[in-house]
Scaffold this active site. Sequence first.
Site, PDB file in Angstrom:
ATOM      1  N   ASN A   9     -47.573  13.969  -5.804  1.00 17.72           N
ATOM      2  CA  ASN A   9     -47.541  12.567  -6.217  1.00 17.72           C
ATOM      3  C   ASN A   9     -46.193  11.990  -5.767  1.00 17.72           C
ATOM      4  OD1 ASN A   9     -47.692  10.106  -7.436  1.00 17.72           O
ATOM      5  ND2 ASN A   9     -47.547  10.865  -9.550  1.00 17.72           N
ATOM      6  N   HIS A  93     -51.868   7.559 -15.017  1.00 14.81           N
ATOM      7  CA  HIS A  93     -50.536   8.165 -15.030  1.00 14.81           C
ATOM      8  C   HIS A  93     -49.646   7.457 -16.055  1.00 14.81           C
ATOM      9  CE1 HIS A  93     -46.599   9.548 -13.680  1.00 14.81           C
ATOM     10  NE2 HIS A  93     -47.238  10.546 -13.101  1.00 14.81           N
ATOM     11  N   GLU A 132     -49.483  16.386 -18.499  1.00 16.05           N
ATOM     12  CA  GLU A 132     -48.121  16.128 -18.041  1.00 16.05           C
ATOM     13  C   GLU A 132     -47.340  15.437 -19.161  1.00 16.05           C
ATOM     14  OE1 GLU A 132     -46.780  15.146 -13.852  1.00 16.05           O
ATOM     15  OE2 GLU A 132     -47.220  13.192 -14.694  1.00 16.05           O
TER      16      GLU A 132
HETATM   17  C1  PEP Z   1     -45.418  12.985 -12.023  1.00 15.53           C
HETATM   18  O1  PEP Z   1     -44.797  12.098 -12.613  1.00 15.53           O
HETATM   19  O2  PEP Z   1     -46.617  12.862 -11.729  1.00 15.53           O
HETATM   20  C2  PEP Z   1     -44.694  14.220 -11.686  1.00 15.53           C
HETATM   21  C3  PEP Z   1     -45.409  15.252 -11.371  1.00 15.53           C
HETATM   22  O3  PEP Z   1     -43.344  14.156 -11.701  1.00 15.53           O
HETATM   23  P1  PEP Z   1     -42.213  15.286 -11.547  1.00 15.53           P
HETATM   24  O4  PEP Z   1     -42.812  16.490 -10.903  1.00 15.53           O
HETATM   25  O5  PEP Z   1     -41.149  14.656 -10.728  1.00 15.53           O
HETATM   26  O6  PEP Z   1     -41.766  15.582 -12.946  1.00 15.53           O
END
Ligand code: PEP
Length: 221
Positions: A9, A93, A132
């Site tokens: 991403n 997201h 996430e």
């Molecule tokens: C995201 O925000 O989708 C992400 C994967 O960010 P990071 O790996 O930079 O924490």
Amino acid sequence: MRKPLIIANWKSNPLTLKEAVVLARSAEKYSKIFRGADVVVAPPFLFISAVSKILRQAKLGAQDVFWAEGPYTGEISLRQLKNLGVRYVIVGHSSLRMTLGETDEMVNKKIKKNSLKGVKKSQLERVVVAYEPVWAISTMPGAQVDTPQSAVRALRYLRGILSRMYGKKYADKVKMLYGGSVSAKNARQFLILPGVDGALVGGASLRPQEFGEIISQASAF
Ligand code: PEP
């Protein structure tokens, strides 16, 4: 274990087409070398067309989609994305929720009004859920990667919801990813976990060698 899925991403990076081409070529190169993992690259809309000409082994993704076609200023429809060869779309997201006030209802519309109409059981193998935690995203102040135990718990909880909705047999078809500060140093500890089918990678996907290392680790499972 299923073939791991690694999604890059890029968010609103990089700043130039030239850099986007370099990143895409590198992701394609590592996807070809380490074929044990499926790789998806989700660039900003701006670079999708250029990146589509580079990716062959890696699949093309988009970072958002609108729920309708028509005269909507600044929005992009699913048909437009499909016509460019986009195979995956990220919806819901947390950054859109936080900065643009995207709601559950809006996310729901994006899913339901697009190809996943009503999400039929047989289509669940095309669905990917990324757990996430907002506080683990590398750009958040004080971000910290989640612990493997907590990620397993969260993903088990999410799969439980899907099982109650669709039955275990179908819920098991959904791929579940961990995301949040994934790096070459910590990727393995998530990829090895039961119930984790891959990773959503933000910051580290902008560092070509490190992203290649993550693909290589995923490919080894
Ligand atoms: C995201 O925000 O989708 C992400 C994967 O960010 P990071 O790996 O930079 O924490």
